[in-house]
Design a protein around this motif. Structure first.
Motif, PDB file in Angstrom:
ATOM      1  N   VAL A   1       0.878  -1.172   0.000  1.00  0.00           N
ATOM      2  CA  VAL A   1       0.000   0.000   0.000  1.00  0.00           C
ATOM      3  C   VAL A   1       0.913   1.220   0.000  1.00  0.00           C
ATOM      4  O   VAL A   1       1.883   1.283   0.758  1.00  0.00           O
ATOM      5  CB  VAL A   1      -0.929   0.026   1.231  1.00  0.00           C
ATOM      6  N   HIS A   2       0.605   2.171  -0.867  1.00  0.00           N
ATOM      7  CA  HIS A   2       1.427   3.364  -1.019  1.00  0.00           C
ATOM      8  C   HIS A   2       0.583   4.595  -0.682  1.00  0.00           C
ATOM      9  O   HIS A   2      -0.537   4.713  -1.166  1.00  0.00           O
ATOM     10  CB  HIS A   2       1.931   3.452  -2.469  1.00  0.00           C
ATOM     11  N   ALA A   3       1.137   5.473   0.141  1.00  0.00           N
ATOM     12  CA  ALA A   3       0.439   6.717   0.475  1.00  0.00           C
ATOM     13  C   ALA A   3       1.347   7.898   0.192  1.00  0.00           C
ATOM     14  O   ALA A   3       2.485   7.938   0.672  1.00  0.00           O
ATOM     15  CB  ALA A   3       0.019   6.722   1.936  1.00  0.00           C
ATOM     16  N   ASN A   4       0.866   8.833  -0.605  1.00  0.00           N
ATOM     17  CA  ASN A   4       1.572  10.097  -0.822  1.00  0.00           C
ATOM     18  C   ASN A   4       1.102  11.070   0.248  1.00  0.00           C
ATOM     19  O   ASN A   4      -0.104  11.297   0.391  1.00  0.00           O
ATOM     20  CB  ASN A   4       1.264  10.675  -2.205  1.00  0.00           C
ATOM     21  N   VAL A   5       2.059  11.607   0.981  1.00  0.00           N
ATOM     22  CA  VAL A   5       1.743  12.558   2.049  1.00  0.00           C
ATOM     23  C   VAL A   5       2.424  13.875   1.676  1.00  0.00           C
ATOM     24  O   VAL A   5       3.625  13.896   1.411  1.00  0.00           O
ATOM     25  CB  VAL A   5       2.269  12.055   3.409  1.00  0.00           C
ATOM     26  N   GLY A   6       1.660  14.955   1.645  1.00  0.00           N
ATOM     27  CA  GLY A   6       2.247  16.227   1.254  1.00  0.00           C
ATOM     28  C   GLY A   6       1.608  17.406   1.944  1.00  0.00           C
ATOM     29  O   GLY A   6       0.586  17.282   2.613  1.00  0.00           O
ATOM     30  N   GLY A   7       2.252  18.547   1.779  1.00  0.00           N
ATOM     31  CA  GLY A   7       1.749  19.773   2.403  1.00  0.00           C
ATOM     32  C   GLY A   7       2.165  19.868   3.853  1.00  0.00           C
ATOM     33  O   GLY A   7       3.238  19.439   4.239  1.00  0.00           O
ATOM     34  N   ARG A   8       1.280  20.403   4.658  1.00  0.00           N
ATOM     35  CA  ARG A   8       1.545  20.567   6.090  1.00  0.00           C
ATOM     36  C   ARG A   8       0.701  19.562   6.866  1.00  0.00           C
ATOM     37  O   ARG A   8      -0.518  19.615   6.806  1.00  0.00           O
ATOM     38  CB  ARG A   8       1.202  21.991   6.523  1.00  0.00           C
TER      39      ARG A   8
ATOM     40  N   CYS B   1       6.910  10.815   1.479  1.00  0.00           N
ATOM     41  CA  CYS B   1       6.830  12.154   2.058  1.00  0.00           C
ATOM     42  C   CYS B   1       7.570  13.196   1.226  1.00  0.00           C
ATOM     43  O   CYS B   1       7.963  14.247   1.742  1.00  0.00           O
ATOM     44  CB  CYS B   1       7.389  12.120   3.475  1.00  0.00           C
ATOM     45  N   GLU B   2       7.743  12.920  -0.051  1.00  0.00           N
ATOM     46  CA  GLU B   2       8.476  13.836  -0.925  1.00  0.00           C
ATOM     47  C   GLU B   2       7.873  15.242  -0.900  1.00  0.00           C
ATOM     48  O   GLU B   2       8.594  16.237  -0.927  1.00  0.00           O
ATOM     49  CB  GLU B   2       8.493  13.307  -2.350  1.00  0.00           C
ATOM     50  N   LYS B   3       6.564  15.356  -0.819  1.00  0.00           N
ATOM     51  CA  LYS B   3       5.899  16.663  -0.851  1.00  0.00           C
ATOM     52  C   LYS B   3       5.489  17.150   0.541  1.00  0.00           C
ATOM     53  O   LYS B   3       4.798  18.150   0.668  1.00  0.00           O
ATOM     54  CB  LYS B   3       4.686  16.595  -1.769  1.00  0.00           C
ATOM     55  N   LEU B   4       5.928  16.437   1.583  1.00  0.00           N
ATOM     56  CA  LEU B   4       5.591  16.851   2.951  1.00  0.00           C
ATOM     57  C   LEU B   4       6.505  17.996   3.363  1.00  0.00           C
ATOM     58  O   LEU B   4       7.727  17.872   3.359  1.00  0.00           O
ATOM     59  CB  LEU B   4       5.754  15.667   3.920  1.00  0.00           C
ATOM     60  N   GLU B   5       5.915  19.127   3.723  1.00  0.00           N
ATOM     61  CA  GLU B   5       6.666  20.332   4.069  1.00  0.00           C
ATOM     62  C   GLU B   5       6.862  20.486   5.572  1.00  0.00           C
ATOM     63  O   GLU B   5       7.843  21.088   6.022  1.00  0.00           O
ATOM     64  CB  GLU B   5       5.934  21.564   3.544  1.00  0.00           C
ATOM     65  N   TYR B   6       5.917  19.975   6.347  1.00  0.00           N
ATOM     66  CA  TYR B   6       5.926  20.204   7.797  1.00  0.00           C
ATOM     67  C   TYR B   6       5.169  19.067   8.466  1.00  0.00           C
ATOM     68  O   TYR B   6       4.176  18.579   7.929  1.00  0.00           O
ATOM     69  CB  TYR B   6       5.240  21.544   8.116  1.00  0.00           C
ATOM     70  N   ILE B   7       5.645  18.667   9.659  1.00  0.00           N
ATOM     71  CA  ILE B   7       4.917  17.669  10.443  1.00  0.00           C
ATOM     72  C   ILE B   7       4.912  18.100  11.902  1.00  0.00           C
ATOM     73  O   ILE B   7       5.946  18.463  12.457  1.00  0.00           O
ATOM     74  CB  ILE B   7       5.514  16.254  10.255  1.00  0.00           C
ATOM     75  N   SER B   8       3.739  18.101  12.511  1.00  0.00           N
ATOM     76  CA  SER B   8       3.597  18.460  13.924  1.00  0.00           C
ATOM     77  C   SER B   8       3.573  17.186  14.765  1.00  0.00           C
ATOM     78  O   SER B   8       3.614  16.074  14.236  1.00  0.00           O
ATOM     79  CB  SER B   8       2.294  19.239  14.133  1.00  0.00           C
TER      80      SER B   8
END
Length: 100
Positions: A12-19, A47-54
């Protein structure tokens, strides 16, 4: 926030991006059903397009990891940027996940 899931036969593949901040993590929590249902497989979080993680975003990743561990699956995190890498180093996530 981007959270797109693609299911394959054994992965299973998930693209995670943004904030991935608190509001986005709450929304993503409602969308991770396919990941949790397929937690016996290899789950890749791209997480190539992930900019921020809280901390809420980190907790979401831990939820996925915990479910995979209970079902014999595996979670792989790919393509993190330098800022996310620093957060993972400070929080010990490098010890919890396979990071490529």
């Amino acid at each position: 926030m981007i959270f797109e899931i693609t299911e394959q036969s054994d992965k299973v593949h998930a693209n995670v991006g943004g904030r991935l901040d608190t509001p986005a993590a709450v929304k993503a929590q409602q969308e991770i059903g396919p990941l949790l249902e397929n937690a016996d497989k290899e789950i890749t979080l791209d997480c190539e397009k992930l900019e921020y993680i809280s901390s809420s975003g980190l907790r979401l990743f831990l939820t996925i990891r915990k479910e995979a561990a209970s079902k014999g699956g595996k979670v792989v995190i790919e393509h993190i940027n330098d800022e996310i890498r620093k957060v993972f180093m400070m929080t010990g996530f490098f010890n919890l996940f396979e990071i490529r």
